[in-house]
Design an enzyme around this catalytic site. Structure first.
Site, mmCIF file in Angstrom:
data_model
loop_
_atom_site.group_PDB
_atom_site.id
_atom_site.type_symbol
_atom_site.label_atom_id
_atom_site.label_comp_id
_atom_site.label_asym_id
_atom_site.label_seq_id
_atom_site.Cartn_x
_atom_site.Cartn_y
_atom_site.Cartn_z
ATOM 1 N N GLU A 189 -5.075 1.608 2.611
ATOM 2 C CA GLU A 189 -5.041 0.438 3.459
ATOM 3 C C GLU A 189 -5.138 0.847 5.002
ATOM 4 O OE1 GLU A 189 -3.426 -2.824 6.190
ATOM 5 O OE2 GLU A 189 -2.629 -0.715 5.813
ATOM 6 N N GLU A 190 -4.468 2.041 5.422
ATOM 7 C CA GLU A 190 -4.390 2.329 6.613
ATOM 8 C C GLU A 190 -5.592 2.691 7.396
ATOM 9 O OE1 GLU A 190 -1.866 1.408 8.426
ATOM 10 O OE2 GLU A 190 -0.203 1.755 7.369
ATOM 11 N N HIS A 199 3.716 2.329 12.937
ATOM 12 C CA HIS A 199 2.615 3.474 13.036
ATOM 13 C C HIS A 199 3.322 4.444 13.961
ATOM 14 C CE1 HIS A 199 -1.212 0.776 12.012
ATOM 15 N NE2 HIS A 199 -0.285 0.871 11.015
ATOM 16 N N ASP A 232 3.423 -6.415 3.209
ATOM 17 C CA ASP A 232 2.964 -5.499 4.263
ATOM 18 C C ASP A 232 3.417 -5.519 5.583
ATOM 19 O OD1 ASP A 232 1.705 -3.009 5.356
ATOM 20 O OD2 ASP A 232 -0.075 -3.636 5.231
ATOM 21 N N ASP A 260 6.217 0.742 6.497
ATOM 22 C CA ASP A 260 4.622 0.583 6.489
ATOM 23 C C ASP A 260 4.122 1.781 5.630
ATOM 24 O OD1 ASP A 260 2.171 -0.693 6.830
ATOM 25 O OD2 ASP A 260 1.967 0.759 8.857
ATOM 26 N N HIS A 292 0.936 -1.188 -0.069
ATOM 27 C CA HIS A 292 0.134 -0.026 -0.080
ATOM 28 C C HIS A 292 0.753 1.372 0.026
ATOM 29 C CE1 HIS A 292 0.184 1.056 4.634
ATOM 30 N NE2 HIS A 292 0.218 -0.257 4.420
#
Length: 462
Positions: free
Chosen positions: A326-327, A427, A354, A292, A280
């Protein structure tokens, strides 16, 4: 350094295989050579992280990433490069959040970050008594009488007994994903959550939350150091109320136009049968989205670039897909599956990267036990010299998952990188280019290209 034993292992593997497998072994060696000597994934990741940066869905940076990614694939001369339009959520964090533990007259600032899709607090913030819980089940046990008007603090840590860190993340994730909505149902005024990581540090980990049909309330993640401090303060108060102050400035804007970016090599024998490899393109807004999922998209483009550089002509059409959103919504994956069904496309396999760009370990494959056994019998020896031969049951990803519902017969596969460090930076503001190792990234791209090659040559029906 001792090179001879490694080369001997490769040679031994080749001479012990069938003629067909020996040809595969030679090709895979060429794939690794191209990735390790001439690889472009690392320099492409550097541009994505440093020249564009964070890429939260709906943002100007996300659009810049789309435009640059399309030009990148066109520059490699892929047979077809195009965009798939998709409307995505547009959530904005706003000014930096504030949080304080209030113990009597003592106000202790703590590191925290609003959860994605959270609503904002009033301009003055929220101050309320905080109640510590360790599961969503406790909400039901306590009921509205003890929760209404309070800030719920979910403080369940990772279960450290899991060897695969992703499993610990999965079992702890409900408090972030569903906790704020569940607490809202019982009258909580806000939720704070322990960051989903084993690391003990002051980096708060954001991530999406979903309220369902419940009234949205402000929600934020505390760093693990802050969570421990708050828990200790509550314990030492011995039943006396401890308050917490939370202020954030989040807001939801109208959905925005965005795009998946797709690059394709056309198959020479079965052009209407597809093997998809992707990650992503969007990221959270706290950092550069390096692991990520900048690593995943750059590895996916690298698969096609490697084939072009080698002069390999695939039998089936191979796509690199940079999914958007995606997130905090999975809109890109849903749109890709919708269009695949509408265009009556046949998909043999879809591979998602991912899990970060760390050392490759292998692949999780969602298939029958009998097929997985055959895959291991035939292909494990080919991956063993490269130490990425863990071919296990169960794999896929958020972006390719919707294909299972719309395209019959597709096999979903998840690229598995070493997971031990991933959730230290996942994140967080620490997800930056400097935390990606060039060689690990290249090895991952080579392992993905090798699997795509084997699927293209032999299929997945043994």
């Amino acid at each position: 350094m001792k090179l001879k034993p490694i080369l001997s292992a490769v040679l031994f593997c080749a001479v012990s295989l069938s003629a067909s497998a020996q040809n595969d072994s030679v090709t895979i060696r060429k794939i690794y050579d191209e990735a390790l000597v001439n690889g472009k994934a690392y320099e492409n990741l550097h541009y994505l992280c440093k020249n564009i940066g964070q890429r939260i869905s709906g943002s100007a940076n996300a659009q810049k990433a789309v435009e640059w990614s399309k030009k990148l694939m066109e520059g490699y001369g892929f047979d077809k490069v195009y965009l798939q339009e998709v409307m995505v959520p547009h959530w904005v964090r706003g000014e930096k959040e504030q949080g304080f533990i209030i113990d009597g007259k003592t106000r202790t600032p703590v590191a925290l970050a609003a959860l994605g899709m959270s609503v904002g607090t009033p301009k003055a913030g929220i101050t309320a008594e905080v109640i510590e819980l360790h599961s969503l089940k406790e909400l039901e046990t306590l009921g509205a009488d003890k929760i209404k008007g309070k800030i719920v603090f979910f403080n369940r840590p990772f279960d450290e007994r899991f060897i695969e860190a992703g499993r610990a993340y999965g079992t702890a994730g409900d408090q972030r994903n569903l906790g704020p909505g569940a607490a809202s149902k019982y009258g909580a005024v806000a939720v704070i959550v322990r960051s989903l990581t084993s690391a003990l540090d002051n980096y708060p980990h954001t991530g999406a939350t979903s309220y369902g049909t419940n009234t949205p309330i402000p929600a934020a993640a505390l760093s693990t150091i802050a969570a421990n401090k708050l828990s200790e303060t509550i314990k030492n108060a011995k039943g006396k109320p401890v308050q917490f102050f939370l202020k954030d400035n989040c807001q939801m804007l109208p959905d925005a136009q965005s795009f998946n970016v797709v690059g394709e090599l056309k198959g020479t024998e079965e052009p209407n049968q597809f093997i998809t490899v992707g990650g992503h393109l969007d990221s959270w807004d706290l950092a550069e989205g390096a692991h990520d999922d900048g690593t995943g998209v750059m590895q996916s483009a690298e698969v096609l670039r490697i084939f072009k550089a080698m002069g390999y002509k695939p039998k089936h059409s191979i796509r690199a897909v940079f999914f958007m959103n995606e997130e905090n919504g999975d809109r890109g994956g849903l749109k890709y599956a919708e269009l695949a069904a509408a265009n009556k496309e046949e998909h043999i396999a879809a591979i998602e990267s991912d899990g970060g760009g760390f050392t490759p370990r292998g692949f999780g494959i969602t298939t029958s036990a009998a097929t997985l056994q055959k895959i291991n019998e035939n292909w494990k020896p080919l991956f063993t010299p490269y130490q990425s031969d863990h071919l296990t049951q169960g794999g896929g990803g958020s972006d390719i998952g919707p294909l299972k519902q719309t395209v019959p017969g597709v096999t979903l596969i998840g690229f598995q990188a070493d997971s031990q460090r991933y959730f230290d930076i996942h994140h967080t503001p620490n997800d930056v280019f400097e935390n990606v190792n060039k060689r690990e990234l290249e090895l991952g791209a080579a392992s993905m290209a090798s699997l795509v090659y084997l699927i293209d040559q032999h299929g997945l029906k043994f």
